[in-house]
Design an enzyme around this catalytic site. Structure first.
Site, PDB file in Angstrom:
ATOM      1  N   LYS A  66       0.816  -1.119   0.126  1.00 25.82           N
ATOM      2  CA  LYS A  66      -0.011  -0.029  -0.131  1.00 25.82           C
ATOM      3  C   LYS A  66       0.894   1.338  -0.119  1.00 25.82           C
ATOM      4  O   LYS A  66       0.588   2.416  -0.575  1.00 25.82           O
ATOM      5  CB  LYS A  66      -1.004  -0.073   1.068  1.00 25.82           C
ATOM      6  N   TYR A 190      -5.504  -5.222  -7.054  1.00 25.63           N
ATOM      7  CA  TYR A 190      -5.319  -5.064  -5.628  1.00 25.63           C
ATOM      8  C   TYR A 190      -4.793  -6.459  -5.268  1.00 25.63           C
ATOM      9  O   TYR A 190      -3.795  -6.560  -4.365  1.00 25.63           O
ATOM     10  CB  TYR A 190      -6.287  -4.715  -5.063  1.00 25.63           C
TER      11      TYR A 190
HETATM   12  N1  GLN Z   1      -4.258  -8.681   0.993  1.00 29.05           N
HETATM   13  C1  GLN Z   1      -4.583  -8.622   2.496  1.00 29.05           C
HETATM   14  C2  GLN Z   1      -6.124  -8.437   2.324  1.00 29.05           C
HETATM   15  O1  GLN Z   1      -6.635  -7.710   1.546  1.00 29.05           O
HETATM   16  C3  GLN Z   1      -3.714  -7.409   2.929  1.00 29.05           C
HETATM   17  C4  GLN Z   1      -4.264  -7.024   4.424  1.00 29.05           C
HETATM   18  C5  GLN Z   1      -3.209  -6.874   5.209  1.00 29.05           C
HETATM   19  O2  GLN Z   1      -1.863  -6.975   5.036  1.00 29.05           O
HETATM   20  N2  GLN Z   1      -3.255  -6.134   6.483  1.00 29.05           N
HETATM   21  O3  GLN Z   1      -6.930  -8.892   3.381  1.00 29.05           O
END
Ligand code: GLN
Length: 306
Positions: A66, A190
């Site tokens: 992110k 994503y």
């Molecule tokens: N891919 C994970 C999700 O979407 C990412 C969440 C995380 O690392 N906190 O749930």
């Protein structure tokens, strides 16, 4: 000064906490990872690299991605548009995958919770998910100084097959007019960005770029504009560990971004980048042993910002 001995002591301290955590249970492929892995890598601006434990074991980047997508979206849409129209910059106090605030406040609170990150993903330019992911991968490789970084296909398939909560968030955002474009394409991108394999060594380098005001530590090429590197470090401090950010600020005291793959990225401005990997997570989804390593280093070296 940080030495290999201090890093090894920190690792030893953190090891005791791995048994208390659990790997991410909601993504089948992550559930199977050995929860006793633990590693820490620190790089400073003079080229010193220190490593202890499992620093070359690949794990999926998950929410640390992110950071990368946020930088790309700022470039593509502009910070003003992104932070005024699409996502806020405030902590939620809720779990990372919570949906509860979307009805009362249309814009996701910040770019690091899943709702915010899916929105940010929709702002990245590219004719389809392939092109967007190509740009993401290229930029991740640059930030990590590692051209061998690739998608982990089984984890991607696993996330795609089980990501209904993220689907719910994305469709809700679409209905509210926040998410523009094709929802499934946005989700596909994503899921892919979360499923890229990195190591603690890679994450330390990415953190070092943020600590170096966005410049590549080797040749000083500007990879992130300094004002945005600063903004991202601030967001990491307030929102990077989700609903554990306040406690982390108290006990550790520096910016950090975690992922459910077990990674934590830590930029210590003008000093160093630290990458941690420990897939046993606490109840907030942050690396249990990783947090303890950072707590040890913060106390031992007296480097809390506070
Ligand atoms: N891919 C994970 C999700 O979407 C990412 C969440 C995380 O690392 N906190 O749930």
């Amino acid at each position: 000064m940080l030495t290999e001995e201090i890093l090894k002591d920190a690792l030893h301290y953190g090891k005791a906490f791995t048994k208390l955590g659990k790997t991410a249970q909601y993504i089948p492929q992550l559930k199977e990872v050995n929860k006793y892995y633990l590693g820490v890598c620190a790089m400073d601006l003079d080229g010193m690299v220190l490593e202890a434990g499992d620093t070359r074991v690949p794990f999926t980047i998950q929410s640390i991605s992110k950071l990368v997508s946020l930088i790309l979206a700022i470039r593509d849409c502009g910070a003003d548009h992104l932070f005024h129209e699409k996502v806020g910059v405030e902590p939620t106090g809720d779990p990372f995958n919570s949906i509860v605030k979307l009805e009362t406040r249309t814009r996701p609170f910040n770019p690091f919770i899943n709702a915010g990150a899916i929105t940010v993903a929709s702002c990245i330019k590219g004719k389809d998910a392939d092109e967007k992911f190509g740009r993401f991968l290229e930029f991740t490789r640059k930030l990590c100084d590692n051209d061998a970084i690739e998608l982990n296909h089984p984890v991607y398939e696993s996330e795609r097959a089980t990501g209904d909560r993220n689907r719910a968030l994305a469709y809700y955002l679409k209905a509210s007019g926040i998410l523009e474009g094709d929802v499934e394409e946005c989700l596909d991108f994503y899921f892919r960005m979360c499923s890229v394999d990195v190591t603690a060594h890679d994450i330390a380098h990415m953190s070092l770029v943020l600590a170096n005001h966005g410049a590549d530590p080797e040749d000083q090429e500007e990879l992130i504009e300094p004002q945005y590197a600063k903004a991202i470090r601030a967001l990491m401090l307030t929102c990077g560990m989700y609903d554990g950010s306040g406690e982390f600020a108290m006990t550790v005291g520096f910016p950090a971004k975690s992922g459910v793959g077990g990674g934590i990225a830590v930029p210590l401005v003008d000093r160093m980048g630290i990458g941690v990997f420990g897939p046993a997570l606490d109840e907030k989804g942050n690396s249990a042993g990783g947090i303890k390593i950072l707590e040890y280093l913060s106390n031992k070296m007296d480097i809390s910002l506070f």
